[in-house]
Design an enzyme around this catalytic site. Structure first.
Site, mmCIF file in Angstrom:
data_model
loop_
_atom_site.group_PDB
_atom_site.id
_atom_site.type_symbol
_atom_site.label_atom_id
_atom_site.label_comp_id
_atom_site.label_asym_id
_atom_site.label_seq_id
_atom_site.Cartn_x
_atom_site.Cartn_y
_atom_site.Cartn_z
ATOM 1 N NE ARG A 215 15.416 5.275 2.161
ATOM 2 C CZ ARG A 215 15.293 4.176 1.406
ATOM 3 N NH1 ARG A 215 16.314 3.712 0.743
ATOM 4 N NH2 ARG A 215 14.151 3.548 1.349
ATOM 5 C CD GLU B 265 3.327 5.017 7.702
ATOM 6 O OE1 GLU B 265 3.420 4.688 6.518
ATOM 7 O OE2 GLU B 265 3.895 4.382 8.630
ATOM 8 C CE1 TYR C 149 23.672 7.970 -2.427
ATOM 9 C CE2 TYR C 149 24.437 5.749 -2.838
ATOM 10 C CZ TYR C 149 23.461 6.605 -2.397
ATOM 11 O OH TYR C 149 22.280 6.102 -1.910
ATOM 12 C CG ASP D 20 10.265 -2.878 -0.784
ATOM 13 O OD1 ASP D 20 10.589 -2.796 -1.984
ATOM 14 O OD2 ASP D 20 11.041 -2.622 0.149
HETATM 15 P P1 FAD Z 1 8.406 1.096 2.477
HETATM 16 O O1 FAD Z 1 9.398 2.155 2.225
HETATM 17 O O2 FAD Z 1 8.806 -0.032 3.365
HETATM 18 O O3 FAD Z 1 7.102 1.802 3.060
HETATM 19 C C1 FAD Z 1 6.053 1.076 3.652
HETATM 20 C C2 FAD Z 1 5.262 2.010 4.560
HETATM 21 O O4 FAD Z 1 4.132 1.296 5.052
HETATM 22 C C3 FAD Z 1 6.039 2.462 5.794
HETATM 23 O O5 FAD Z 1 5.851 3.849 5.973
HETATM 24 C C4 FAD Z 1 5.423 1.661 6.937
HETATM 25 O O6 FAD Z 1 5.463 2.330 8.182
HETATM 26 C C5 FAD Z 1 3.973 1.515 6.439
HETATM 27 N N1 FAD Z 1 3.271 0.350 6.981
HETATM 28 C C6 FAD Z 1 3.780 -0.904 7.170
HETATM 29 N N2 FAD Z 1 2.835 -1.722 7.638
HETATM 30 C C7 FAD Z 1 1.682 -0.963 7.762
HETATM 31 C C8 FAD Z 1 0.360 -1.250 8.185
HETATM 32 N N3 FAD Z 1 0.026 -2.471 8.582
HETATM 33 N N4 FAD Z 1 -0.545 -0.251 8.167
HETATM 34 C C9 FAD Z 1 -0.217 1.017 7.748
HETATM 35 N N5 FAD Z 1 1.045 1.332 7.339
HETATM 36 C C10 FAD Z 1 1.980 0.351 7.338
HETATM 37 N N6 FAD Z 1 15.928 1.447 -3.848
HETATM 38 C C11 FAD Z 1 16.294 2.241 -4.900
HETATM 39 O O7 FAD Z 1 15.495 2.468 -5.838
HETATM 40 N N7 FAD Z 1 17.538 2.798 -4.938
HETATM 41 C C12 FAD Z 1 18.466 2.572 -3.957
HETATM 42 O O8 FAD Z 1 19.594 3.100 -4.020
HETATM 43 C C13 FAD Z 1 18.116 1.727 -2.841
HETATM 44 N N8 FAD Z 1 19.009 1.476 -1.851
HETATM 45 C C14 FAD Z 1 18.656 0.662 -0.812
HETATM 46 C C15 FAD Z 1 19.622 0.371 0.189
HETATM 47 C C16 FAD Z 1 19.291 -0.501 1.244
HETATM 48 C C17 FAD Z 1 20.348 -0.853 2.264
HETATM 49 C C18 FAD Z 1 17.958 -1.025 1.327
HETATM 50 C C19 FAD Z 1 17.577 -1.931 2.478
HETATM 51 C C20 FAD Z 1 17.013 -0.715 0.344
HETATM 52 C C21 FAD Z 1 17.348 0.105 -0.736
HETATM 53 N N9 FAD Z 1 16.437 0.395 -1.769
HETATM 54 C C22 FAD Z 1 16.794 1.183 -2.830
HETATM 55 C C23 FAD Z 1 15.075 -0.185 -1.754
HETATM 56 C C24 FAD Z 1 14.042 0.798 -1.283
HETATM 57 O O9 FAD Z 1 14.426 1.352 -0.060
HETATM 58 C C25 FAD Z 1 12.679 0.117 -1.124
HETATM 59 O O10 FAD Z 1 12.443 -0.745 -2.218
HETATM 60 C C26 FAD Z 1 11.572 1.176 -1.075
HETATM 61 O O11 FAD Z 1 11.767 2.049 -0.002
HETATM 62 C C27 FAD Z 1 10.196 0.492 -0.959
HETATM 63 O O12 FAD Z 1 9.198 1.467 -0.781
HETATM 64 P P2 FAD Z 1 7.750 1.055 -0.333
HETATM 65 O O13 FAD Z 1 6.988 2.331 -0.278
HETATM 66 O O14 FAD Z 1 7.243 -0.054 -1.182
HETATM 67 O O15 FAD Z 1 7.902 0.430 1.114
#
Ligand code: FAD
Length: 385
Positions: free
Chosen positions: A107, A33, A216, A296
């Site tokens: 979250r 991370e 909510y 994502d």
């Molecule tokens: P992230 O949460 O982006 O995690 C990526 C991690 O990788 C981070 O900790 C980052 O620091 C780390 N990282 C990045 N680059 C590197 C690197 N080069 N080396 C090492 N580490 C790195 N989803 C729902 O299901 N329900 C909801 O109600 C919802 N509401 C939302 C509301 C908003 C306004 C937004 C913007 C999003 C919402 N989402 C919701 C979507 C959700 O937040 C994301 O889809 C989800 O958090 C994605 O998780 P992830 O682990 O793929 O990525």
């Protein structure tokens, strides 16, 4: 290199769920991370039944119970009068219909639950302050290089590093995420700070031309999560999330029913953030030999279906199941890809369409929404892989 070693890049919700799923299956897993500390933004998250099924499969049902907020229903409101215009039943009906609840969570609480679940199995699994700058695939494994110049190898590397994924850029070339013209302001209020009459029984959505407001309850924290969406032609900020003065969105909602702007004006200092909403097009595959993309990093989507984190959790379960069913890692990743890429792609495209509906274009979100589109029925623990 032993066969069951894995590196997960990114300790977000997707990365931690994946690492936990792999650790439970006996993999020796390391999470790299970039951030110096573990954490999540101070905001709420919807956990629809499909997300809950993934979390239950990860063995977290009991640990989740104290942090979930279970709304009895979701109402939609008229933007001008605030009168109720529709009601979607949640609560006991969701449990009857789907076998698991529909919930909201802070979250940070979900993130901590996942991290603790992983750390109970492997206390040193997470390496902080470790940014990955590149990856490369080998014949029987893959390696990552950190920005400090270290190279680490494993049989499996998962890029779960979010919308601006370095792993994805290393595999597919660097492409800038596209600003969509939507901004979200997120504010978190203690119940005591919410003006009289503004707390919904569970959740409330108000939508109309060009704007949308979702709020909510987060019962365990006695807080109200508010998200105000509006169109803004440009995103001049360098970061995609910045602290915001709540007066700016409050003014934007001043001509709607007074509860909305009153809530924004009541947001305490430091609890209002502005997010530019960025997007990418779907990609044809999430599997690259012994490397795969997840969450994502694979399928970034707009938040209008509330499914981004849910799909990341589903990915984690399906990936672990594929690796459990198939000893050849590269073949297992292809099975993961075949099971997940169509759903990730559909969710990306449907989230765009949902954004238009929630801003007054096309069909009403009362008629077409994440439930009618059948997102809730998906079972990552049972789907064919
Ligand atoms: P992230 O949460 O982006 O995690 C990526 C991690 O990788 C981070 O900790 C980052 O620091 C780390 N990282 C990045 N680059 C590197 C690197 N080069 N080396 C090492 N580490 C790195 N989803 C729902 O299901 N329900 C909801 O109600 C919802 N509401 C939302 C509301 C908003 C306004 C937004 C913007 C999003 C919402 N989402 C919701 C979507 C959700 O937040 C994301 O889809 C989800 O958090 C994605 O998780 P992830 O682990 O793929 O990525």
């Amino acid at each position: 290199m032993t066969r069951r070693t894995a590196i997960v890049v990114g300790a977000g919700i997707g990365g931690l769920a994946t690492a936990l799923a792999l650790a439970r299956a006996g993999w020796d897993v390391r999470v790299l991370e970039r951030a110096a500390g573990l954490g999540e933004v101070g905001a709420g998250l919807t956990l629809s039944p499909n997300a809950l099924r993934a979390l239950h499969w990860l063995g977290l049902a009991d640990r989740l119970a104290p942090i979930l907020s279970l709304p009895p229903y979701q109402i939609s409101e008229d933007p001008l009068t605030g009168a109720e215009t529709g009601r979607l039943v949640r609560g006991a009906r969701a449990i009857e219909q789907y076998g698991v609840p529909y919930a909201f969570v802070h979250r940070a609480d979900l993130h901590a639950t996942l991290a603790q679940g992983l750390q109970r199995l492997n206390p040193t699994a997470i390496a902080l302050d470790t940014a990955v700058s590149s990856v490369s695939a080998g014949a029987d494994g893959a390696s990552v290089t950190t920005s400090a110049g270290d190279t680490l190898e494993a049989a499996l590397v998962i890029g779960a590093d979010g919308l601006r994924s370095s792993v994805r850029a290393a595999l597919l070339g660097s492409q800038t995420a596209r600003y969509t013209g939507f901004v979200a302001w997120r504010a978190l209020l203690d119940y005591a700070q919410a003006p009289a009459g503004t707390l919904p029984a569970g959740s409330a959505v108000t939508f109309g031309p060009g704007r949308c407001f979702v709020r909510y309850r987060l019962e365990p924290r006695q807080q109200l999560n508010c998200v105000a969406f509006a169109r803004e032609p440009d995103w001049p900020e360098e970061d995609w999330s910045v602290p915001a003065d709540p007066e700016v969105p409050a003014r934007l909602f001043d001509d709607w029913h007074p509860a909305l702007s009153a809530l924004l004006r009541a947001a305490p200092e430091g609890r209002c953030y502005k997010w530019g909403l960025f997007d990418r097009d779907p990609i044809p595959t999430y599997a690259y030999g012994h490397l795969a993309l997840l969450g994502d990093a694979a399928h970034p989507m707009l938040p209008f279906l509330g499914q981004g984190a849910a799909l990341a959790l589903e990915d984690a379960v399906v990936l672990a199941r594929a690796l459990g069913a198939e000893p050849d890692v590269a073949v297992a990743l292809q099975r993961y890809d075949r099971a997940r890429q169509p759903r990730g792609t559909a969710a990306q495209l449907e989230s765009r369409a949902a954004g238009l509906r929630l801003h007054g274009e096309g069909e009403s979100p009362r008629q077409v929404n994440e439930e009618t589109l059948d997102y809730f029925a998906y079972d990552p623990a049972g789907v064919a892989i």
